[in-house]
Design a protein around this motif. Sequence first.
Motif, PDB file in Angstrom:
ATOM      1  N   ALA A 294       5.589  -4.397  -3.532  1.00 22.93           N
ATOM      2  CA  ALA A 294       4.468  -3.769  -4.235  1.00 22.93           C
ATOM      3  C   ALA A 294       4.900  -3.312  -5.623  1.00 22.93           C
ATOM      4  O   ALA A 294       4.143  -3.470  -6.600  1.00 22.93           O
ATOM      5  CB  ALA A 294       3.940  -2.596  -3.420  1.00 22.93           C
ATOM      6  N   TYR A 295       6.078  -2.767  -5.728  1.00 19.25           N
ATOM      7  CA  TYR A 295       6.554  -2.327  -7.042  1.00 19.25           C
ATOM      8  C   TYR A 295       6.782  -3.514  -7.968  1.00 19.25           C
ATOM      9  O   TYR A 295       6.348  -3.510  -9.133  1.00 19.25           O
ATOM     10  CB  TYR A 295       7.847  -1.523  -6.906  1.00 19.25           C
ATOM     11  N   LEU A 296       7.477  -4.535  -7.484  1.00 17.84           N
ATOM     12  CA  LEU A 296       7.827  -5.671  -8.338  1.00 17.84           C
ATOM     13  C   LEU A 296       6.590  -6.455  -8.787  1.00 17.84           C
ATOM     14  O   LEU A 296       6.582  -7.058  -9.866  1.00 17.84           O
ATOM     15  CB  LEU A 296       8.798  -6.595  -7.608  1.00 17.84           C
ATOM     16  N   GLU A 297       5.543  -6.446  -7.977  1.00 18.51           N
ATOM     17  CA  GLU A 297       4.310  -7.169  -8.343  1.00 18.51           C
ATOM     18  C   GLU A 297       3.606  -6.531  -9.535  1.00 18.51           C
ATOM     19  O   GLU A 297       2.877  -7.203 -10.266  1.00 18.51           O
ATOM     20  CB  GLU A 297       3.360  -7.223  -7.141  1.00 18.51           C
ATOM     21  N   THR A 298       3.821  -5.258  -9.742  1.00 16.48           N
ATOM     22  CA  THR A 298       3.115  -4.552 -10.826  1.00 16.48           C
ATOM     23  C   THR A 298       4.035  -4.152 -11.974  1.00 16.48           C
ATOM     24  O   THR A 298       3.542  -3.738 -13.026  1.00 16.48           O
ATOM     25  CB  THR A 298       2.447  -3.283 -10.268  1.00 16.48           C
ATOM     26  N   ALA A 299       5.335  -4.279 -11.795  1.00 13.38           N
ATOM     27  CA  ALA A 299       6.275  -3.830 -12.818  1.00 13.38           C
ATOM     28  C   ALA A 299       6.299  -4.792 -13.999  1.00 13.38           C
ATOM     29  O   ALA A 299       6.260  -6.016 -13.834  1.00 13.38           O
ATOM     30  CB  ALA A 299       7.676  -3.707 -12.223  1.00 13.38           C
TER      31      ALA A 299
ATOM     32  N   ASP B   6       8.018  -6.909 -16.770  1.00 13.09           N
ATOM     33  CA  ASP B   6       9.326  -7.567 -16.894  1.00 13.09           C
ATOM     34  C   ASP B   6      10.137  -7.497 -15.604  1.00 13.09           C
ATOM     35  O   ASP B   6      11.370  -7.392 -15.638  1.00 13.09           O
ATOM     36  CB  ASP B   6      10.140  -6.963 -18.045  1.00 13.09           C
ATOM     37  N   ALA B   7       9.454  -7.557 -14.471  1.00  9.94           N
ATOM     38  CA  ALA B   7      10.173  -7.543 -13.194  1.00  9.94           C
ATOM     39  C   ALA B   7      10.994  -8.823 -13.040  1.00  9.94           C
ATOM     40  O   ALA B   7      10.567  -9.898 -13.479  1.00  9.94           O
ATOM     41  CB  ALA B   7       9.185  -7.431 -12.036  1.00  9.94           C
ATOM     42  N   PRO B   8      12.155  -8.757 -12.448  1.00  8.04           N
ATOM     43  CA  PRO B   8      12.948  -9.970 -12.197  1.00  8.04           C
ATOM     44  C   PRO B   8      12.140 -10.962 -11.359  1.00  8.04           C
ATOM     45  O   PRO B   8      11.380 -10.568 -10.464  1.00  8.04           O
ATOM     46  CB  PRO B   8      14.163  -9.449 -11.435  1.00  8.04           C
ATOM     47  N   GLN B   9      12.339 -12.240 -11.643  1.00  8.28           N
ATOM     48  CA  GLN B   9      11.565 -13.281 -10.970  1.00  8.28           C
ATOM     49  C   GLN B   9      12.359 -14.021  -9.905  1.00  8.28           C
ATOM     50  O   GLN B   9      11.899 -15.044  -9.383  1.00  8.28           O
ATOM     51  CB  GLN B   9      11.058 -14.285 -12.019  1.00  8.28           C
ATOM     52  N   ILE B  10      13.503 -13.543  -9.566  1.00  6.70           N
ATOM     53  CA  ILE B  10      14.345 -14.212  -8.577  1.00  6.70           C
ATOM     54  C   ILE B  10      13.699 -14.181  -7.196  1.00  6.70           C
ATOM     55  O   ILE B  10      13.065 -13.194  -6.810  1.00  6.70           O
ATOM     56  CB  ILE B  10      15.743 -13.543  -8.541  1.00  6.70           C
TER      57      ILE B  10
END
Length: 330
Positions: free
Chosen positions: A37-42, A44-48
């Motif tokens: 949930a955090y990475l989906e909205t952050a 420049d979240a890492p895409q790995i």
Amino acid sequence: MRAVKNLLVLYTGGTIGMLETPQGLAPAGGFETRMRAYLETAVDAPQIAWQLRELLPLLDSANMQQANWLAMCDAIVEAVKRDGHDGILLLHGTDTLAYSAAALSFLLLGLDVPVLLTGSMLPAGAPDSDAWDNLCGALRQFETGVPAGVQLYFAGQLLHGARASKLRSEAFDAFAALPRHREGQKALELPAVLTYCQPRIPVNLAVLPVFPGLQAVHLRALLDTGVKGLLLECYGSGTGPSDDEALLAAVREACQRGVLVVAISQCPQGSVMFDTYAAGSRLRDSGLVSAGGMTREAALGKLFALLGAGLDALTAQHWFALDLCGERVD
């Protein structure tokens, strides 16, 4: 060094995933949902690409034991050899993070993938937490490429797994690899008994600081518990009460019984150099083995990996004196 394509996030508990309970913060499951949930909205979240596995029981790392090191090691080897993961991010509590990083540095020798440990000082979701910064920073390390072996990532720093120590209990930059005198001989090759392929068993190990008032009866009482390896935390460059004949005799007797007794320095930036003082050379002559500039965490993890593999004290002493993964030599 290569970018990781198939990452496993191994969640062991720790502050990073804790939730509030009536008794205080405690490890909690369901961290994958919160992380995604955090990475989906952050921004420049890492895409790995990654998968998450919970290693049960989830722990406050203050409860970490040797059996947990072995469980982490088994889970990592299984993820790499059976499931094809080419990188491991291990989420861990900070109290014993440096101990686990050091132990895994020796337990996973020969495993040609990067293993990165991280955690946080405040839980994910807490105001001004460092959790997401540490987690995203670690993910970016895998994106850009990280060397094989065990390392610790915290507060923007990538630290050698067998050189890091926790120095602060509240600040976000809690970990560091302090300068310590490093010299010695690198092992030219590793026999199978020292690699990740070798099964290990728990070992009775102990750590005892030297202090004004330490008596032979204290040491003998500890040795009578069946200790197989002992870290004696000496003063400065490896000195101690060298005029205490009873204490020296207790050390000699322990070594003669097959106990591996190792000297480390109490100083955060210290190292053992027995010949500097007569008080050090007398300890050496009683049978103490120098850990050089190794940290407590590294020396303990190395003892565990060697003695836990079934090596006798003399063979373990031989390999302890050599650099196996960068713990003794720059």
